[in-house]
Design a protein around this motif. Structure first.
Motif, mmCIF file in Angstrom:
data_model
loop_
_atom_site.group_PDB
_atom_site.id
_atom_site.type_symbol
_atom_site.label_atom_id
_atom_site.label_comp_id
_atom_site.label_asym_id
_atom_site.label_seq_id
_atom_site.Cartn_x
_atom_site.Cartn_y
_atom_site.Cartn_z
ATOM 1 N N UNK A 72 15.235 31.855 13.990
ATOM 2 C CA UNK A 72 14.489 31.385 12.828
ATOM 3 C C UNK A 72 13.554 30.234 13.159
ATOM 4 N N UNK A 73 13.995 29.341 14.037
ATOM 5 C CA UNK A 73 13.200 28.142 14.304
ATOM 6 C C UNK A 73 11.842 28.473 14.901
ATOM 7 N N UNK A 74 11.768 29.530 15.686
ATOM 8 C CA UNK A 74 10.492 29.897 16.315
ATOM 9 C C UNK A 74 9.673 30.850 15.451
ATOM 10 N N UNK A 75 10.237 31.295 14.311
ATOM 11 C CA UNK A 75 9.557 32.294 13.492
ATOM 12 C C UNK A 75 8.970 31.731 12.202
ATOM 13 N N UNK A 76 9.138 30.435 11.970
ATOM 14 C CA UNK A 76 8.668 29.882 10.699
ATOM 15 C C UNK A 76 7.165 30.043 10.522
ATOM 16 N N UNK A 77 6.426 29.742 11.585
ATOM 17 C CA UNK A 77 4.973 29.873 11.507
ATOM 18 C C UNK A 77 4.562 31.334 11.329
ATOM 19 N N UNK A 78 5.221 32.218 12.053
ATOM 20 C CA UNK A 78 4.882 33.640 11.960
ATOM 21 C C UNK A 78 5.163 34.185 10.563
ATOM 22 N N UNK A 79 6.282 33.767 9.963
ATOM 23 C CA UNK A 79 6.612 34.208 8.606
ATOM 24 C C UNK A 79 5.551 33.721 7.617
ATOM 25 N N UNK A 86 2.553 29.091 17.778
ATOM 26 C CA UNK A 86 1.530 29.002 16.733
ATOM 27 C C UNK A 86 0.385 29.997 16.969
ATOM 28 N N UNK A 87 -0.171 30.102 18.189
ATOM 29 C CA UNK A 87 -1.193 31.144 18.400
ATOM 30 C C UNK A 87 -0.684 32.548 18.089
ATOM 31 N N UNK A 88 0.581 32.834 18.440
ATOM 32 C CA UNK A 88 1.157 34.144 18.128
ATOM 33 C C UNK A 88 1.212 34.359 16.612
ATOM 34 N N UNK A 89 1.621 33.325 15.881
ATOM 35 C CA UNK A 89 1.711 33.434 14.427
ATOM 36 C C UNK A 89 0.342 33.697 13.816
ATOM 37 N N UNK A 90 -0.673 32.986 14.309
ATOM 38 C CA UNK A 90 -2.023 33.145 13.766
ATOM 39 C C UNK A 90 -2.602 34.516 14.088
ATOM 40 N N UNK A 91 -2.385 34.966 15.322
ATOM 41 C CA UNK A 91 -2.962 36.241 15.744
ATOM 42 C C UNK A 91 -2.174 37.431 15.209
ATOM 43 N N UNK A 92 -0.888 37.500 15.527
ATOM 44 C CA UNK A 92 -0.077 38.663 15.166
ATOM 45 C C UNK A 92 0.407 38.571 13.715
ATOM 46 N N UNK A 93 0.939 37.407 13.322
ATOM 47 C CA UNK A 93 1.442 37.268 11.960
ATOM 48 C C UNK A 93 0.352 37.493 10.918
ATOM 49 N N UNK A 94 -0.734 36.714 11.026
ATOM 50 C CA UNK A 94 -1.817 36.846 10.048
ATOM 51 C C UNK A 94 -2.501 38.203 10.160
ATOM 52 N N UNK A 95 -2.793 38.625 11.401
ATOM 53 C CA UNK A 95 -3.535 39.874 11.600
ATOM 54 C C UNK A 95 -2.784 41.101 11.132
ATOM 55 N N UNK A 96 -1.544 41.255 11.581
ATOM 56 C CA UNK A 96 -0.770 42.441 11.207
ATOM 57 C C UNK A 96 -0.323 42.353 9.748
ATOM 58 N N UNK A 97 -0.008 41.135 9.278
ATOM 59 C CA UNK A 97 0.319 40.972 7.865
ATOM 60 C C UNK A 97 -0.842 41.382 6.977
ATOM 61 N N UNK A 98 -2.051 40.981 7.358
ATOM 62 C CA UNK A 98 -3.247 41.383 6.610
ATOM 63 C C UNK A 98 -3.388 42.903 6.619
ATOM 64 N N UNK A 143 11.942 41.261 10.367
ATOM 65 C CA UNK A 143 11.749 40.016 9.620
ATOM 66 C C UNK A 143 10.319 39.918 9.090
ATOM 67 N N UNK A 144 9.347 40.183 9.957
ATOM 68 C CA UNK A 144 7.955 40.095 9.526
ATOM 69 C C UNK A 144 7.573 41.261 8.627
ATOM 70 N N UNK A 145 8.191 42.426 8.846
ATOM 71 C CA UNK A 145 7.995 43.557 7.935
ATOM 72 C C UNK A 145 8.441 43.200 6.519
ATOM 73 N N UNK A 146 9.616 42.576 6.422
ATOM 74 C CA UNK A 146 10.113 42.173 5.110
ATOM 75 C C UNK A 146 9.171 41.160 4.467
ATOM 76 N N UNK A 147 8.686 40.223 5.261
ATOM 77 C CA UNK A 147 7.772 39.206 4.743
ATOM 78 C C UNK A 147 6.507 39.836 4.176
ATOM 79 N N UNK A 148 5.901 40.750 4.943
ATOM 80 C CA UNK A 148 4.652 41.372 4.478
ATOM 81 C C UNK A 148 4.906 42.304 3.302
#
Length: 260
Positions: A73-80, A135-147, A181-186
């Motif tokens: 969880x600690x490393x996934x906060x930004x990605x979520x 943080x770069x992973x969260x911005x690139x993968x989290x934001x991009x794939x979530x979008x 986890x990110x699937x559930x978030x999106x």
């Protein structure tokens, strides 16, 4: 929209199968969304209701993986956070922009992902060196794939899994766990806006939610016990099936000669 009990039971069974497959390799929407459309439900309502039932499946899988210590969880906060924002923006934008170009490109992207999973030496049971910071992973993968998930959706699990394996250096099992986890978030972010728009058919979505929850729990257990032996072939198979189905929808004439 009212459906009889037999139809609702059939949809719950479909959701169970979809949840099982989705917990392992993603692509459960390949099964559940056509089933919803087959009831005569308008496409927007089908998409919204599919988000409701799939949210239960992704939550179930996420909870199981967390209980087994596979989610950090600690490393996934930004990605979520980035995934939630990306999905929210995608859901808002899809109501205004034609998705035609993305529909044409997606089958080939999914086929390329399947080839990557087959050929890459980085795909295995062991974590490898991380290529992108948190943080770069969260911005690139989290934001991009979530979008992308809020905007269109098919193949989201493959996109997340590829990001975790290729850029975060995760093993197959850890990538699958964090993907859910990110699937559930999106899913949840997109669902909120469908609810605000009054598009969710609650009786159908909740009937399917039980099947999704159980199917996802069973699929998660398979991932924990089998690891790469089951995840890798299912990722490849599901990606190729989604690619073929989308091509069939877009270019039925390509398949006409093969089918006689």
């Amino acid at each position: 929209m009212e459906l009889d009990l037999l139809t609702l039971g059939g949809l719950a069974l479909v959701a169970l199968v979809a949840g099982f497959i989705d917990a392992i390799a993603g692509g459960g929407g390949l099964i559940s969304l056509p089933a919803l459309l087959a009831t005569g439900m308008p496409p927007t309502m089908a998409l919204a209701t599919n988000k409701l039932q799939s949210s239960f499946g992704s939550f179930s899988a996420t909870f199981y993986y967390w209980r087994r210590g596979l989610i950090d969880w600690s490393s996934m906060r930004w990605a979520v956070a980035c995934t939630f924002i990306g999905s929210m923006l995608g859901t808002l934008l899809v109501q205004r922009i034609d998705t035609g170009l993305l529909q044409q490109l997606l089958p080939f992207l999914l086929a390329a992902f399947a080839l990557y999973f087959v050929c890459s030496p980085r795909v295995g049971d062991q974590d490898r060196q991380r290529r992108l910071g948190v943080i770069p992973f969260a911005l690139l993968v989290g934001t991009g794939v979530g979008f992308y998930d809020g905007f269109f959706g098919p193949g989201t699990g493959s996109f997340f899994a590829l990001g975790f394996i290729a850029l975060a250096g995760f093993s197959m099992a850890r990538a699958t766990a964090h993907t859910k986890l990110l699937n559930f978030t999106s899913n949840f972010a997109s669902l909120l806006f469908f609810i605000l728009g009054g598009q969710v058919v609650w009786t159908v979505g909740l009937a399917m939610a039980g099947g999704q929850f159980l199917g996802a729990r069973l699929g998660s257990r398979v991932v924990v016990s089998q690891g790469t032996r089951i995840i890798k072939p299912m990722l490849v198979t599901v990606s190729l099936l989604m690619s073929a189905r989308l091509l069939w929808q877009q270019h039925p004439e390509w398949f006409a000669g093969w089918l006689g």
